[in-house]
Design a protein around this motif. Structure first.
Motif, PDB file in Angstrom:
ATOM      1  N   GLY A   3     138.612 -37.884  88.319  1.00 26.04           N
ATOM      2  CA  GLY A   3     139.250 -36.716  87.705  1.00 26.04           C
ATOM      3  C   GLY A   3     139.711 -35.734  88.750  1.00 26.04           C
ATOM      4  O   GLY A   3     140.574 -34.893  88.490  1.00 26.04           O
ATOM      5  N   ASP A   4     139.151 -35.874  89.957  1.00 24.16           N
ATOM      6  CA  ASP A   4     139.530 -35.022  91.084  1.00 24.16           C
ATOM      7  C   ASP A   4     139.976 -35.830  92.294  1.00 24.16           C
ATOM      8  O   ASP A   4     140.858 -35.407  93.047  1.00 24.16           O
ATOM      9  CB  ASP A   4     138.346 -34.133  91.504  1.00 24.16           C
ATOM     10  CG  ASP A   4     137.920 -33.173  90.410  1.00 24.16           C
ATOM     11  OD1 ASP A   4     138.799 -32.488  89.858  1.00 24.16           O
ATOM     12  OD2 ASP A   4     136.716 -33.118  90.092  1.00 24.16           O
ATOM     13  N   THR A  18     141.766 -35.082  81.981  1.00 22.70           N
ATOM     14  CA  THR A  18     141.084 -33.869  82.432  1.00 22.70           C
ATOM     15  C   THR A  18     141.659 -32.611  81.793  1.00 22.70           C
ATOM     16  O   THR A  18     140.911 -31.760  81.282  1.00 22.70           O
ATOM     17  CB  THR A  18     141.179 -33.757  83.967  1.00 22.70           C
ATOM     18  OG1 THR A  18     140.858 -35.020  84.555  1.00 22.70           O
ATOM     19  CG2 THR A  18     140.238 -32.694  84.497  1.00 22.70           C
ATOM     20  N   ARG A  73     145.323 -36.969  85.179  1.00 20.25           N
ATOM     21  CA  ARG A  73     144.748 -35.678  84.799  1.00 20.25           C
ATOM     22  C   ARG A  73     145.449 -35.119  83.561  1.00 20.25           C
ATOM     23  O   ARG A  73     144.811 -34.510  82.701  1.00 20.25           O
ATOM     24  CB  ARG A  73     144.859 -34.678  85.962  1.00 20.25           C
ATOM     25  CG  ARG A  73     143.856 -34.949  87.077  1.00 20.25           C
ATOM     26  CD  ARG A  73     143.986 -33.945  88.207  1.00 20.25           C
ATOM     27  NE  ARG A  73     143.823 -32.566  87.754  1.00 20.25           N
ATOM     28  CZ  ARG A  73     142.650 -31.965  87.547  1.00 20.25           C
ATOM     29  NH1 ARG A  73     141.518 -32.631  87.750  1.00 20.25           N
ATOM     30  NH2 ARG A  73     142.585 -30.708  87.141  1.00 20.25           N
ATOM     31  N   LYS A 108     136.411 -36.593  83.042  1.00 19.68           N
ATOM     32  CA  LYS A 108     136.039 -36.845  84.432  1.00 19.68           C
ATOM     33  C   LYS A 108     134.957 -37.914  84.489  1.00 19.68           C
ATOM     34  O   LYS A 108     134.229 -38.142  83.511  1.00 19.68           O
ATOM     35  CB  LYS A 108     135.528 -35.569  85.111  1.00 19.68           C
ATOM     36  CG  LYS A 108     136.584 -34.499  85.313  1.00 19.68           C
ATOM     37  CD  LYS A 108     136.018 -33.320  86.099  1.00 19.68           C
ATOM     38  CE  LYS A 108     137.078 -32.254  86.331  1.00 19.68           C
ATOM     39  NZ  LYS A 108     136.559 -31.119  87.139  1.00 19.68           N
ATOM     40  N   GLU A 114     149.854 -28.212  86.359  1.00 20.90           N
ATOM     41  CA  GLU A 114     148.744 -28.550  85.483  1.00 20.90           C
ATOM     42  C   GLU A 114     148.772 -27.790  84.158  1.00 20.90           C
ATOM     43  O   GLU A 114     147.831 -27.879  83.372  1.00 20.90           O
ATOM     44  CB  GLU A 114     147.418 -28.337  86.208  1.00 20.90           C
ATOM     45  CG  GLU A 114     147.264 -29.257  87.397  1.00 20.90           C
ATOM     46  CD  GLU A 114     145.878 -29.816  87.534  1.00 20.90           C
ATOM     47  OE1 GLU A 114     144.915 -29.146  87.124  1.00 20.90           O
ATOM     48  OE2 GLU A 114     145.751 -30.946  88.054  1.00 20.90           O
TER      49      GLU A 114
END
Length: 392
Positions: free
Chosen positions: A12-13, A349, A345, A363, A269
């Motif tokens: 997720g990151d 996310t 994402r 995530k 985002e």
């Protein structure tokens, strides 16, 4: 207890090569690399052979499963069918959506979703009510028989029972009086997000709504006043606003891939993916519900996985997609040029954060639900787990 090994993990990151993920009791327990992995006794080993291991997708707008449509049969069984149909493709959390209809059907749908939410609170955390409070000019494929301003007492009735199950309510703010808009804000549950959609609002009207408690915009570009040099419209207001977040349908029909790429560059985002799926797996050829009559239209250039076909009504208006969220990710990457990390994402996310579940979903991290998707490098699903239980 499961241990996924030899995985290309997207947390997720960040990405982890040769990753290992251990799950137990429906939660992610540990993430490590192959060099540091130890396997407890009694663990089921699942070797991914380098495939992606991704967070389960979160779709905040879709209408039907393989065969059933919530407006037509607003029952718990329909909601379960919708979830099962999309979960097999990796969508482990979703908001069943209804289009413009009567107050009675809205209430029946809310009650049905409430039942399934009690069984599966993180798979079906609520409902998305799209309409009927729309501007008729921008109604799209929604039936004119239902598109309307709220009748006297209708908002009070809508929020009188199961109000907490409404996670998103899409409407056109310009058709409400200022008094109605303030009443709506007071009546809605704190977890209900208002989203601007099917709107012919001016830039000033849309911006005022965003500043006054409307944090979302529904399917950017579609069924909203477009961007023009002397009237930036709803699209211009979305682009110009500092915080509003917008969904977008990446099915290669609702939006040209270039417009998706432009929106991503401007919003970053603040942009997230929805499938807007009418039916999926495989698409149902025709559907009739009163004046809502649609048919599936294959791509005129022949079978092409990058252009999976669409639904249109008898007026030729787009009436929904025939895909699931992993298809949107693939199209966003392959056609719109969005980096894979960001596209993922936008499908997991970010929507999880929008509905207030970002601490549990979207995530692959210790403590999060074991909602996992195995996909090959062409982004086709090879396995799905929800709360650690294998679905596909």
């Amino acid at each position: 207890m499961n241990q996924f090994i030899n995985a290309t993990v997207f947390t997720g990151d960040e990405w982890l090569s040769n990753g290992s993920v251990r799950t137990d009791n429906g939660r992610i327990q540990e993430i490590s690399t192959a060099e540091t992995t130890s396997v407890p006794n009694g663990t089921t080993i699942i070797d991914l052979n380098g495939d992606y291991l991704l967070p389960g997708f979160v779709d905040l707008q879709l209408y039907g499963g393989s065969n059933l449509f919530l407006n037509d049969q607003p029952t718990p069984d329909t909601v379960r069918h919708i979830y099962d149909s999309h979960a097999r493709n990796g969508t482990t959390t979703l908001l069943p959506t209804i289009h413009s209809t009567s107050l009675a059907i809205m209430q029946e749908s809310m009650a049905a979703v409430q039942v399934v939410r009690s069984e599966n609170p993180f798979g079906v955390p609520g409902i998305h009510i799209e309409g009927p409070y729309f501007n008729p000019i921008k109604r799209g494929a929604h039936s004119m028989a239902y598109v309307r301003t709220p009748a006297e007492g209708e908002l009070e009735a809508l929020f009188s029972t199961n109000a907490d199950v409404i996670r998103i309510l899409t409407l056109a703010p310009e058709i409400l009086t200022p008094e109605q808009f303030q009443t709506l804000k007071k009546l809605k549950h704190p977890s209900t997000l208002l989203s601007l959609g099917h709107s012919n609002a001016t830039y000033q009207q849309a911006t005022a709504a965003f500043n006054d408690g409307m944090p979302l915009a529904t399917h950017l570009y579609n069924a909203m006043r477009g961007y023009e040099s002397r009237e930036p419209g709803v699209v211009g207001a979305v682009f110009d606003h500092p915080t509003v977040r917008a969904s977008i349908i990446a099915d290669s029909y609702h939006c040209n891939p270039t417009t998706i790429r432009i929106a991503y560059r401007l919003l970053g985002e603040r942009l997230f993916l929805i499938s807007d799926a009418l039916f999926a797996n495989p698409p149902r050829p025709t559907f009739e519900l009163g004046q809502f009559v649609v048919h599936f239209e294959p791509d005129p250039n022949g079978p092409d996985p990058s252009r999976p076909g669409r639904y249109v009504n008898n007026e030729g208006n787009l009436a929904g997609s025939a895909i699931t969220l992993i298809d949107c990710v693939r199209i966003a990457v392959e056609q719109a040029g969005i980096p894979l990390t960001n596209a993922l994402r936008m499908a997991s996310t970010i929507p999880a954060e929008i509905i207030g579940l970002g601490d549990l979903l979207g995530k692959i991290q210790p403590g999060y639900l074991a909602n996992l998707v195995r996909a090959d490098k062409t982004l086709h699903t090879k396995g799905v787990w929800a709360s650690g239980k294998q679905l596909a």
